[in-house]
Design an enzyme around this catalytic site. Structure first.
Site, PDB file in Angstrom:
ATOM      1  CG  HIS A  67     -43.817  51.319  19.121  1.00  7.65           C
ATOM      2  ND1 HIS A  67     -45.212  51.388  19.894  1.00  7.65           N
ATOM      3  CD2 HIS A  67     -42.827  52.266  19.634  1.00  7.65           C
ATOM      4  CE1 HIS A  67     -44.915  52.490  20.662  1.00  7.65           C
ATOM      5  NE2 HIS A  67     -43.746  52.906  20.464  1.00  7.65           N
ATOM      6  CG  HIS A 118     -44.380  57.933  18.717  1.00 10.38           C
ATOM      7  ND1 HIS A 118     -45.033  56.738  18.125  1.00 10.38           N
ATOM      8  CD2 HIS A 118     -43.741  57.694  19.872  1.00 10.38           C
ATOM      9  CE1 HIS A 118     -44.753  55.803  18.852  1.00 10.38           C
ATOM     10  NE2 HIS A 118     -44.026  56.013  19.867  1.00 10.38           N
ATOM     11  CG  HIS A 148     -38.415  53.145  26.101  1.00 13.10           C
ATOM     12  ND1 HIS A 148     -39.685  52.352  26.291  1.00 13.10           N
ATOM     13  CD2 HIS A 148     -38.830  53.906  24.756  1.00 13.10           C
ATOM     14  CE1 HIS A 148     -40.542  52.833  25.469  1.00 13.10           C
ATOM     15  NE2 HIS A 148     -40.196  53.794  24.558  1.00 13.10           N
ATOM     16  CD  GLU A 152     -43.895  53.885  23.937  1.00 14.38           C
ATOM     17  OE1 GLU A 152     -43.736  54.746  22.980  1.00 14.38           O
ATOM     18  OE2 GLU A 152     -43.175  52.841  23.781  1.00 14.38           O
TER      19      GLU A 152
END
Ligand code: DHB
Ligand code: FE
Length: 309
Positions: free
Chosen positions: A12, A59, A193, A240
């Site tokens: 995302h 977030h 990431h 995530e």
């Protein structure tokens, strides 16, 4: 009855949203990413879900850092687009499905998963970017979306196993909803990431490919990954991916892999995407199935009894 027909996972990355909003999708860097979703868009246009359940993480947009629910279900009729610092993205507000969401809340909470209920909530790139990747840029999203926000921003996030079990509870909830609805569940975020710190920029393609393989064939193995292992292998934000296990838990044990796409990088992230479909259980197919010998013998005995009486 409502049923979950398929699950979709997708990264995302916010820069993907910015590329769309600033009309840069044709640039070679971005073309490579968007091309990977062309077949997915065709697939979902054909699948025509009535509802999407969108598992994503906020977030620090809707919840700031003052209140951080572990699992927050969006029960509202509409979810405005959050301002993440550059104004809200120019995408349609997300329309919810309050009736199904209320039913999921009741079923899942009585099933002992203590969800937080959000009757008012803004949604950020975690949800809107995967919607763009799957549906393009329509004036209105083609179906209602029930957001499920999961805490993966502040330690401790839920375990992968807890997420997987929650997926199973969501499936029970959907399948006890009386209306005939086709539901597709999205798991978003990942893949490897790390945005900050000494290892910023970390990508681990070997781990990502193995994760995708196991997601299809052996999800139980993924439920045993600790947060530490996930973060060590896939970077701090790679955690995530526990959200993907909610999606996977909501599907059959054995699924068909419809499509997979992986590319590195988009911004700081390895983009991973998979579509998994539940196998259709048509009544015709089950009628044609061979009955086990024990059942056959019982049926034969009954027939004989009927003839005798
Ligand atoms: C990036 C990726 C994310 O998943 C996110 O939430 C923020 C930034 C990135 O790759 O830049
Ligand atoms: Fe993220």
């Amino acid at each position: 009855m409502a049923r979950i027909i398929a699950g979709v996972t997708s990264s995302h990355v916010p820069a993907i949203g910015a590329a769309i909003d600033n009309h840069r999708t044709g640039e070679p860097y971005w073309q490579r990413v968007f091309e990977g979703f062309e077949r997915s868009k065709e697939w979902i246009a054909k699948a025509k879900p009535d509802v999407v359940i969108g598992v994503y993480n906020d977030h620090a947009s809707a919840f700031s850092v003052e209140i951080i629910p572990t699992f927050a279900l969006g029960t509202a009729a509409e979810f405005p687009i959050a301002d993440e610092g550059w104004g809200p993205r120019p995408v349609p507000a997300v329309k919810g499905h309050p009736e199904l969401a209320a039913h999921i809340a009741q079923s899942v909470i009585l099933d002992e998963f203590d969800l937080t209920l959000c009757n008012k909530m803004e949604v950020d790139h975690g949800l809107t970017v995967p919607l763009n990747l799957m549906f393009g840029t329509p004036k209105e999203w083609p179906c209602p979306v029930i957001p499920l926000a999961v805490n993966v921003v502040q330690y401790p996030p839920p375990t992968g196993n807890r997420c997987y079990m929650l997926g199973k509870a969501i499936r029970r909830a959907v399948e006890s909803y009386p209306e005939d609805l086709k539901v597709v569940i999205f798991g978003t975020g990942g893949m490897s990431h790390q945005i900050s710190g000494q290892r910023a920029g970390l990508i681990n393609s070997k781990f990502d490919h193995a994760f995708l393989d196991n997601l299809t064939k052996n999800p139980k193995k993924l439920t045993r990954l600790s947060h530490l292992e996930l973060m060590r292998e896939a970077g701090a934000e790679g955690v995530e991916m526990v959200m993907w296990l909610i999606m996977r838990g909501a599907l059959d044990d054995k699924v068909d892999e419809v499509y997979r796409f992986y590319t590195v990088p988009a911004s700081n992230t390895a983009v991973g995407h998979i579509i998994l479909a539940n196998r259709v259980k048509s009544s015709k197919k089950s009628a044609g199935k061979k009955a086990p010998a024990k059942l056959k013998r019982a049926a034969a005995r009954q027939k004989i009894q009927r003839i005798r009486s």
